[in-house]
Design an enzyme around this catalytic site. Structure first.
Site, PDB file in Angstrom:
ATOM      1  CE  LYS A 113      57.555  25.863  62.422  1.00 12.32           C
ATOM      2  NZ  LYS A 113      57.209  25.335  63.761  1.00 12.32           N
ATOM      3  CE1 TYR A 151      57.873  23.940  59.352  1.00 10.93           C
ATOM      4  CE2 TYR A 151      59.851  25.167  58.753  1.00 10.93           C
ATOM      5  CZ  TYR A 151      59.180  24.327  59.618  1.00 10.93           C
ATOM      6  OH  TYR A 151      59.811  23.867  60.760  1.00 10.93           O
ATOM      7  CB  ALA A 156      55.354  15.521  72.890  1.00 13.77           C
TER       8      ALA A 156
END
Length: 256
Positions: A168, A164, A22
């Protein structure tokens, strides 16, 4: 910050939210929007504490509350300790946003085992680790919202991103399995699949690559981190109480 303060309706007041990764980009935007809606936000980071503290400061400017906690989400034991400490400090855990992710792009035939493993460990295993330990508290509460950040690359695939895209795509499968397992206890699990978004990750792309990407987007432009944050707030809210196991595409129409 003014916009977040003005548009916040307080619909997440009293909720504790953890957002992994974050300190920047999409994770930062999500943390700010959850805070604007009244959530007490735990800002998780792996690298720069300075950046994480800047997000905390911005949240406090909104009149919100936040805390900064470091954890490498790829580390199973560290995730257990991290989420135990969150529950100990906050007394509850209502929202988990699994956003932490890395890239190590390269052509499949040239990709090293190290680069493949690093991406899978952070992006996919990290998501599993956090769900695994956050679910303990949510099961006790018989409530919770888990939101996993996938990608259009996990839906369509992308040349030069085998690691990646695999990570995902795996998050989508993990989302659906977790949704089935946890639904009976009032816990929803959904994924957001962003397309190309203006972040530091995409800033490094060449103009040629960016032009090629825009040509694939029906809306004709990259998204903004705030577009993903708005979707996350919705899925975290009471308005999404009857939605689980779904993938919300926020990609300008790429994966219609």
């Amino acid at each position: 910050m003014q916009n977040e303060k003005m548009t916040g309706s307080g619909r997440l007041r009293g909720k504790t939210a953890v957002v992994t990764g974050a300190s920047r980009g999409i994770g930062r935007a999500i943390a700010l929007r959850l805070a604007a809606e009244g959530a007490d936000v735990v800002i998780n980071y792996q690298g720069s504490r300075e950046r994480a503290e800047e997000v905390k400061a911005r949240i406090e400017e909104l009149g919100g509350t936040a805390r900064v906690m470091q954890c490498d989400v790829a580390d199973f034991a560290a995730c257990e300790a991290f989420l135990k400490e969150v529950t100990k400090q906050a007394g509850r855990l209502d929202i988990l946003v699994n956003n932490a992710g890395i890239t190590r792009d390269g052509l499949l035939m040239r990709m090293s085992e190290e680069d493949y493993d690093a991406v899978l460990n952070t992006n996919l295993k990290g998501t599993f680790n956090c769900i695994r330990f956050a679910a303990r508290q949510m099961l006790r509460q018989k409530s919770g919202r888990i939101i996993n950040i996938s990608s259009v690359s996990g839906v369509l695939g992308n040349a030069g991103q085998a690691n990646y895209s695999a990570s995902k795509a795996g998050i989508i499968g993990l989302t659906k399995s977790a949704a089935r397992e946890l639904a009976s206890r009032g816990i929803t699990v959904n994924a957001i699949a962003p397309g190309f978004v203006n972040t530091e990750m995409t800033e490094g792309l060449s103009d040629k690559v960016k032009e090629g990407a825009v040509a694939q987007i029906p809306l004709g432009k990259f998204g903004e981190p705030e577009d993903i944050a708005e979707a996350a707030v919705f899925l975290a809210s009471e308005g999404a109480r009857y939605i689980t196991g779904q993938v919300l595409h926020v990609d300008g129409g790429m994966a219609m």
